[in-house]
Enzyme design. Structure first.
Site, short mmCIF file in Angstrom:
data_model
loop_
_atom_site.label_atom_id
_atom_site.label_comp_id
_atom_site.label_asym_id
_atom_site.label_seq_id
_atom_site.Cartn_x
_atom_site.Cartn_y
_atom_site.Cartn_z
N HIS A 1 75.29 -97.48 7.87
CA HIS A 1 75.67 -98.21 9.00
C HIS A 1 74.58 -98.25 10.06
O HIS A 1 73.49 -97.35 9.87
CB HIS A 1 76.96 -97.59 9.92
CG HIS A 1 77.99 -97.87 8.95
ND1 HIS A 1 78.56 -96.74 8.15
CD2 HIS A 1 78.97 -98.80 8.96
CE1 HIS A 1 79.75 -97.07 7.64
NE2 HIS A 1 79.82 -98.53 8.09
N LYS B 1 91.72 -102.57 3.13
CA LYS B 1 91.96 -101.75 4.46
C LYS B 1 93.47 -102.39 5.01
O LYS B 1 94.30 -101.72 5.27
CB LYS B 1 90.99 -101.71 5.37
CG LYS B 1 90.02 -100.67 5.08
CD LYS B 1 90.53 -99.17 4.96
CE LYS B 1 89.49 -98.29 4.31
NZ LYS B 1 90.19 -96.89 4.15
N SER C 1 90.20 -99.75 9.33
CA SER C 1 88.54 -99.85 9.98
C SER C 1 88.85 -101.24 10.68
O SER C 1 89.73 -102.04 10.80
CB SER C 1 87.66 -100.27 8.92
OG SER C 1 86.61 -100.90 9.21
N SER C 2 88.08 -101.35 11.93
CA SER C 2 88.12 -102.41 12.80
C SER C 2 87.84 -103.56 12.12
O SER C 2 87.92 -104.86 12.74
CB SER C 2 87.32 -102.33 13.92
OG SER C 2 85.93 -101.97 13.73
N CYS C 3 87.36 -103.46 10.87
CA CYS C 3 86.84 -105.04 10.48
C CYS C 3 88.20 -105.62 9.83
O CYS C 3 88.08 -106.64 9.22
CB CYS C 3 85.72 -104.69 9.18
SG CYS C 3 86.31 -103.88 7.76
N TYR D 1 86.22 -105.05 1.74
CA TYR D 1 86.80 -104.11 2.45
C TYR D 1 87.69 -104.34 3.41
O TYR D 1 88.82 -103.23 3.22
CB TYR D 1 85.26 -103.28 3.06
CG TYR D 1 85.78 -102.09 3.62
CD1 TYR D 1 85.90 -100.84 2.93
CD2 TYR D 1 85.67 -102.01 5.12
CE1 TYR D 1 86.32 -99.75 3.61
CE2 TYR D 1 85.95 -100.55 5.79
CZ TYR D 1 85.93 -99.62 4.81
OH TYR D 1 86.38 -98.38 5.77
O1 GFB Z 1 76.65 -100.89 11.27
P1 GFB Z 1 76.69 -101.95 10.47
O2 GFB Z 1 76.06 -101.92 8.99
O3 GFB Z 1 77.97 -102.70 10.10
O4 GFB Z 1 75.66 -103.10 11.37
P2 GFB Z 1 79.14 -103.65 10.86
C1 GFB Z 1 76.00 -103.43 12.54
C2 GFB Z 1 74.89 -104.28 13.08
O5 GFB Z 1 73.84 -103.74 13.22
C3 GFB Z 1 74.78 -105.62 12.11
C4 GFB Z 1 72.90 -104.50 12.78
O6 GFB Z 1 74.71 -106.71 13.06
C5 GFB Z 1 73.58 -105.31 11.63
O7 GFB Z 1 72.59 -106.48 11.18
N1 GFB Z 1 71.73 -103.89 12.23
C6 GFB Z 1 70.50 -103.80 12.81
C7 GFB Z 1 71.53 -102.76 11.07
N2 GFB Z 1 69.60 -103.05 12.00
C8 GFB Z 1 70.16 -102.42 11.20
C9 GFB Z 1 69.84 -101.49 10.01
O8 GFB Z 1 68.96 -100.95 9.67
N3 GFB Z 1 71.12 -100.93 9.08
C10 GFB Z 1 72.39 -101.90 9.30
N4 GFB Z 1 73.16 -101.32 8.52
N5 GFB Z 1 72.67 -102.36 10.32
C11 GFB Z 1 80.49 -102.65 8.80
C12 GFB Z 1 81.32 -103.14 7.75
O9 GFB Z 1 80.09 -103.75 9.48
O10 GFB Z 1 81.07 -101.78 9.80
C13 GFB Z 1 82.23 -102.21 7.18
O11 GFB Z 1 80.60 -103.76 6.93
C14 GFB Z 1 82.98 -101.38 8.17
O12 GFB Z 1 83.22 -102.99 6.49
C15 GFB Z 1 81.87 -100.68 9.11
O13 GFB Z 1 83.71 -101.95 8.97
C16 GFB Z 1 82.58 -99.84 10.04
O14 GFB Z 1 79.56 -103.24 11.77
O15 GFB Z 1 78.61 -104.99 10.62
#
Ligand code: GFB
Length: 317
Positions: free
Chosen positions: A182, A143, A110-112, A139
């Protein structure tokens, strides 16, 4: 040097998940035998069961797509599971693949894995150059361990185990549970439901300013099948679209696709996560691979899938 998939026994671990199912769809045109094992048949966290399964099934190639995954909140809420389950799955599968004589294995990370404040776009060699983003360090550490395990087995035993690091993926089969998903499935669902109920607003987590790169899962699957066939180096490969977008702009785009004209509010009690994680995809591009979807057409496809599967799309909240 290319790796022929034709007539091979190819194990797709995690075939019920969004990524594994996309890889299985992609492999359908490769003339290979696809091996799968559902969670009830084989718990990949159980070392002896995994060894026994590999000895019996003798796959020639493995896509290691099985993982405990989730969005920013799930990562932050279940650190033990994100670390333990992923470490167990990776170590068991990679070691069993080695012991049973698998010819080639592709591990998905993952890119994280990259530092929170990595240079943008992030080259592969930014790995381990700084501190991780705290919301998903559990995570990320799992990874990174998987990637290093592939590298270590390659170095010590000379096996052809490679690693691909995809950016944020979305598409058919995504998780639409608002507490675990996500951002793309979360926003598609929120905006769709707001439109249906006649609500006048939707709420976006965080400030809306973080930037994210997105790739349709069918493009990710085509990239990793391409890498399986053409790439055999120790260094991992970034897999992305090469473009990123602020979350607030993504939200406007989703509202336009769904046809919702209400207000967009931000909930800053929720985390932003890393400010940006655009991948440098020049290593992948140099192999000749290109994505098929742009963000708009990919989001349309994901939304069509959601509407067709709304009743069953894991709507557990
Ligand atoms: O996709 P996401 O949950 O993961 O969130 P990450 C991306 C961005 O979208 C963050 C915002 O800045 C969230 O605060 N966001 C806005 C939301 N509204 C929402 C919402 O309703 N739901 C969610 N989920 N986000 C994950 C990692 O990070 O990405 C994992 O935690 C993994 O480890 C994955 O790498 C691909 O991009 O922040």
């Amino acid at each position: 040097m290319s790796f022929e998939l034709r007539n091979k026994r190819v194990f797709v671990s995690g075939h019920r998940g969004m990524v594994g199912s996309a890889i299985a769809r992609q492999l359908a045109s490769e003339d290979c035998e696809i091996l799968t094992a559902s969670r009830s048949e084989l718990d990949l966290r159980e070392q002896s069961d995994v060894r026994t399964w590999f000895e019996r099934e003798k796959p020639d190639a493995v896509f290691l797509a099985a993982a405990k995954v989730g969005g920013i909140l799930a990562n932050d809420t279940y650190p033990a599971e994100f670390l333990y389950d992923n470490l167990a799955i990776e170590t068991n599968v990679i070691d069993a693949a080695f012991r049973s004589g698998v010819q080639k294995l592709l591990y998905l990370g993952s890119s994280c894995i990259y530092p929170k404040f990595a240079p943008q776009p992030i080259p592969e060699n930014a790995l381990l150059t700084g501190s991780l983003e705290p919301t998903n360090e559990w995570y990320a550490i799992a990874k990174i361990a998987g990637l290093k395990l592939c590298e270590a087995y390659r170095r010590q035993y000379g096996v052809d185990f490679i690693s691909a690091m995809p950016t944020n993926l979305y598409g058919p089969g995504d998780n639409y549970d608002l507490e675990k998903s996500h951002v793309i499935p979360a926003l598609l669902r929120k905006v769709h439901e707001a439109k249906k109920s006649g609500a006048d607003r939707i709420v976006v987590w965080g400030t809306g300013s973080p930037r994210r790169e997105f790739l349709h899962v069918d493009d990710a699957a085509s990239a990793v099948v391409h890498l399986m066939k053409t790439y055999s180096e120790a260094e991992h490969v970034n897999v992305g679209s090469g473009e990123d977008i602020p979350i607030i702009d993504l939200t406007h785009l989703i509202c336009e696709i769904v046809g919702f004209e209400g207000r967009i509010e931000t909930d800053t009690t929720k985390p932003d996560g890393t400010p940006g994680k655009l991948l440098d995809v020049s290593r992948l591009s140099a192999t000749g691979w290109r994505p098929r979807y742009d963000l708009r057409s990919g989001l349309r496809d994901a939304y069509d899938w959601f509407k067709a599967n709304e009743a069953t799309a894991r709507l557990s909240t």
